[in-house]
Write a protein that holds these residues in place. Sequence first.
Motif, PDB file in Angstrom:
ATOM      1  N   SER A 167      45.692  34.689  70.525  1.00  8.35           N
ATOM      2  CA  SER A 167      44.421  35.150  71.070  1.00  8.35           C
ATOM      3  C   SER A 167      44.654  36.091  72.249  1.00  8.35           C
ATOM      4  CB  SER A 167      43.611  33.941  71.545  1.00  8.35           C
ATOM      5  OG  SER A 167      42.459  34.379  72.213  1.00  8.35           O
ATOM      6  N   TRP A 168      43.948  37.195  72.243  1.00  4.36           N
ATOM      7  CA  TRP A 168      44.073  38.175  73.332  1.00  4.36           C
ATOM      8  C   TRP A 168      42.995  37.979  74.375  1.00  4.36           C
ATOM      9  CZ3 TRP A 168      48.186  41.281  73.694  1.00  4.36           C
ATOM     10  CH2 TRP A 168      48.959  41.457  72.554  1.00  4.36           C
ATOM     11  N   ASN A 204      58.679  45.685  64.216  1.00  7.28           N
ATOM     12  CA  ASN A 204      59.227  44.675  63.318  1.00  7.28           C
ATOM     13  C   ASN A 204      60.059  45.388  62.255  1.00  7.28           C
ATOM     14  OD1 ASN A 204      57.152  45.724  61.769  1.00  7.28           O
ATOM     15  ND2 ASN A 204      55.943  43.864  61.789  1.00  7.28           N
ATOM     16  N   PHE A 228      43.477  47.304  70.200  1.00  4.07           N
ATOM     17  CA  PHE A 228      44.323  46.569  69.261  1.00  4.07           C
ATOM     18  C   PHE A 228      45.800  46.883  69.471  1.00  4.07           C
ATOM     19  CE2 PHE A 228      40.267  47.388  67.106  1.00  4.07           C
ATOM     20  CZ  PHE A 228      39.800  46.087  67.052  1.00  4.07           C
ATOM     21  N   ASN A 240      47.169  49.683  69.065  1.00  3.99           N
ATOM     22  CA  ASN A 240      47.638  50.792  68.242  1.00  3.99           C
ATOM     23  C   ASN A 240      48.067  51.883  69.215  1.00  3.99           C
ATOM     24  OD1 ASN A 240      46.884  49.525  65.775  1.00  3.99           O
ATOM     25  ND2 ASN A 240      44.776  50.166  66.134  1.00  3.99           N
ATOM     26  N   ARG A 249      50.743  51.100  64.348  1.00  3.28           N
ATOM     27  CA  ARG A 249      49.782  50.000  64.307  1.00  3.28           C
ATOM     28  C   ARG A 249      50.227  48.891  65.264  1.00  3.28           C
ATOM     29  NH1 ARG A 249      46.531  47.881  59.212  1.00  3.28           N
ATOM     30  NH2 ARG A 249      46.110  45.815  60.031  1.00  3.28           N
ATOM     31  N   GLY A 250      49.301  48.370  66.026  1.00  2.07           N
ATOM     32  CA  GLY A 250      49.605  47.394  67.074  1.00  2.07           C
ATOM     33  C   GLY A 250      50.313  46.148  66.602  1.00  2.07           C
ATOM     34  N   ASN A 251      50.003  45.676  65.394  1.00  5.47           N
ATOM     35  CA  ASN A 251      50.640  44.441  64.945  1.00  5.47           C
ATOM     36  C   ASN A 251      52.083  44.662  64.495  1.00  5.47           C
ATOM     37  OD1 ASN A 251      50.125  45.679  62.513  1.00  5.47           O
ATOM     38  ND2 ASN A 251      49.061  43.947  61.598  1.00  5.47           N
ATOM     39  N   SER A 252      52.565  45.912  64.521  1.00  7.87           N
ATOM     40  CA  SER A 252      53.964  46.206  64.214  1.00  7.87           C
ATOM     41  C   SER A 252      54.841  46.226  65.461  1.00  7.87           C
ATOM     42  CB  SER A 252      54.081  47.580  63.544  1.00  7.87           C
ATOM     43  OG  SER A 252      53.378  47.595  62.335  1.00  7.87           O
TER      44      SER A 252
END
Length: 80
Positions: free
Chosen positions: A2-3, A23, A38, A40, A63-66
């Motif tokens: 959670s952010w 990653n 996010f 990004n 992309r932020g989740n990378s």
Amino acid sequence: MSWSGQPPDLKKYLKKRLNVKLNANCLVVGTLRGFDQFMNLVIDNTVEVNGNEKNEIGMVVIRGNSVMTIEALEPVARPQ
């Protein structure tokens, strides 16, 4: 994870050269031009580093989740 609704505090890194570890063990180096809530990232003058190989890839959006880690390669002003 959670952010808590807070956008990332990357303003101090704008226009700075960064190492960004992604990653899949990928590393890119470039200048941060922008970001969003996010995480990004818009990176300019980007170079993908793979061992001794370097591949210039220009401006990219990551992309932020990378993103695994971000390291500043230049001095960054401390918040006051």
